[in-house]
Design an enzyme around this catalytic site. Structure first.
Site, mmCIF file in Angstrom:
data_model
loop_
_atom_site.group_PDB
_atom_site.id
_atom_site.type_symbol
_atom_site.label_atom_id
_atom_site.label_comp_id
_atom_site.label_asym_id
_atom_site.label_seq_id
_atom_site.Cartn_x
_atom_site.Cartn_y
_atom_site.Cartn_z
ATOM 1 N N ASP A 1 53.380 71.042 40.779
ATOM 2 C CA ASP A 1 54.251 70.201 41.589
ATOM 3 C C ASP A 1 55.716 70.451 41.215
ATOM 4 O OD1 ASP A 1 54.859 68.339 43.485
ATOM 5 O OD2 ASP A 1 54.235 66.597 42.325
ATOM 6 N N HIS B 1 58.387 78.274 45.608
ATOM 7 C CA HIS B 1 57.010 78.753 45.544
ATOM 8 C C HIS B 1 56.956 80.164 44.956
ATOM 9 C CE1 HIS B 1 55.695 75.219 47.648
ATOM 10 N NE2 HIS B 1 56.364 75.520 48.753
ATOM 11 N N LEU C 1 38.432 85.311 31.098
ATOM 12 C CA LEU C 1 38.959 84.114 31.752
ATOM 13 C C LEU C 1 38.498 84.071 33.195
ATOM 14 C CD1 LEU C 1 41.032 81.666 31.687
ATOM 15 C CD2 LEU C 1 42.718 83.299 32.556
#
Length: 226
Positions: free
Chosen positions: A16, A33, A127
């Site tokens: 956020d 972004h 991962l």
């Protein structure tokens, strides 16, 4: 940089503050972004280094489809371009890339890219990196309930979109907001939350480590008495 001796197995992020980061600099929201992608890369690299096995990012909610069309189009293009660009990093670091969400709302081109990168990285053992895209917790529960009913089953969890993925141990939300915004409503039942005022494009390795240290100080009892 000293890492806690015990790290969470699954860390999830609500990213956020991209728009506010851009606005503070007099830039368009999409620039925030773009910069946020750098934070995702930093988190992926640190997670591999520190032994975190699952890291997930709430990238785009079902509600986000209501944003201005130009922003949505820009975000979808950014996600497509970033997936392709980061493929060598994922292959080189043993990262399996997955996307979870209402895939039917995505473009055919984006769905094809997601499937291809998932397949190419499927051998990654260090991962699992999960992007929640066109996702909402209520959608997940609804689709799981429908599938469970169709199967005549009694357990909901196997029908969630996250089936087979451990619930998050730690959820980090940036930018000072303190809510989960319709994200993994079932899966976050016993997750530890860390909220930070740092805007997502400024969240890097140092901030990540601080959150892991906070997590390490928590006493997790899961409703029981120790």
């Amino acid at each position: 940089m000293k890492v806690p001796s015990s790290v969470p197995g699954h860390v999830s992020f609500i990213m956020d503050g991209n728009g506010r980061w851009a606005a503070k600099r007099g830039k368009d929201r999409i620039n925030g972004h773009f910069e946020g992608v750098e934070s995702v890369r930093a988190i992926m690299e640190a997670s591999v280094e520190w032994g975190v096995k699952y890291v997930s990012f709430f990238a785009f909610s079902e509600e986000n489809w209501g944003r201005p069309e130009s922003e949505v189009e820009g975000l979808m293009k950014l996600m497509l371009d970033s997936m392709v660009k980061e493929l060598p990093l994922m292959l080189g670091n043993g990262i399996h890339f997955r996307v979870i969400g209402n895939m039917g709302r995505l473009s055919a081109r984006l769905r094809e890219a997601i499937e291809e990168i998932d397949r190419k990285t499927a051998g990654g053992k260090n991962l699992t990196m999960i992007l929640f895209l066109s996702y909402s917790g209520r959608w997940d529960l609804q689709q799981a309930a429908c599938r469970m009913a169709d199967a005549g089953a009694r357990e909901l969890e196997p029908y969630l979109a996250t089936a087979g993925i451990p619930d998050p141990d730690l959820m980090i939300r940036t930018s000072g907001e303190q809510r989960i915004s319709n994200y993994m409503l079932w899966q976050l039942a016993y997750t530890e939350f860390v909220f930070t005022d740092t805007l997502w494009p400024d969240f890097r390795k140092e901030e990540y480590l601080a959150a892991l240290e906070e997590f390490a100080s928590r006493d997790r009892r899961f409703g029981k008495v120790k």
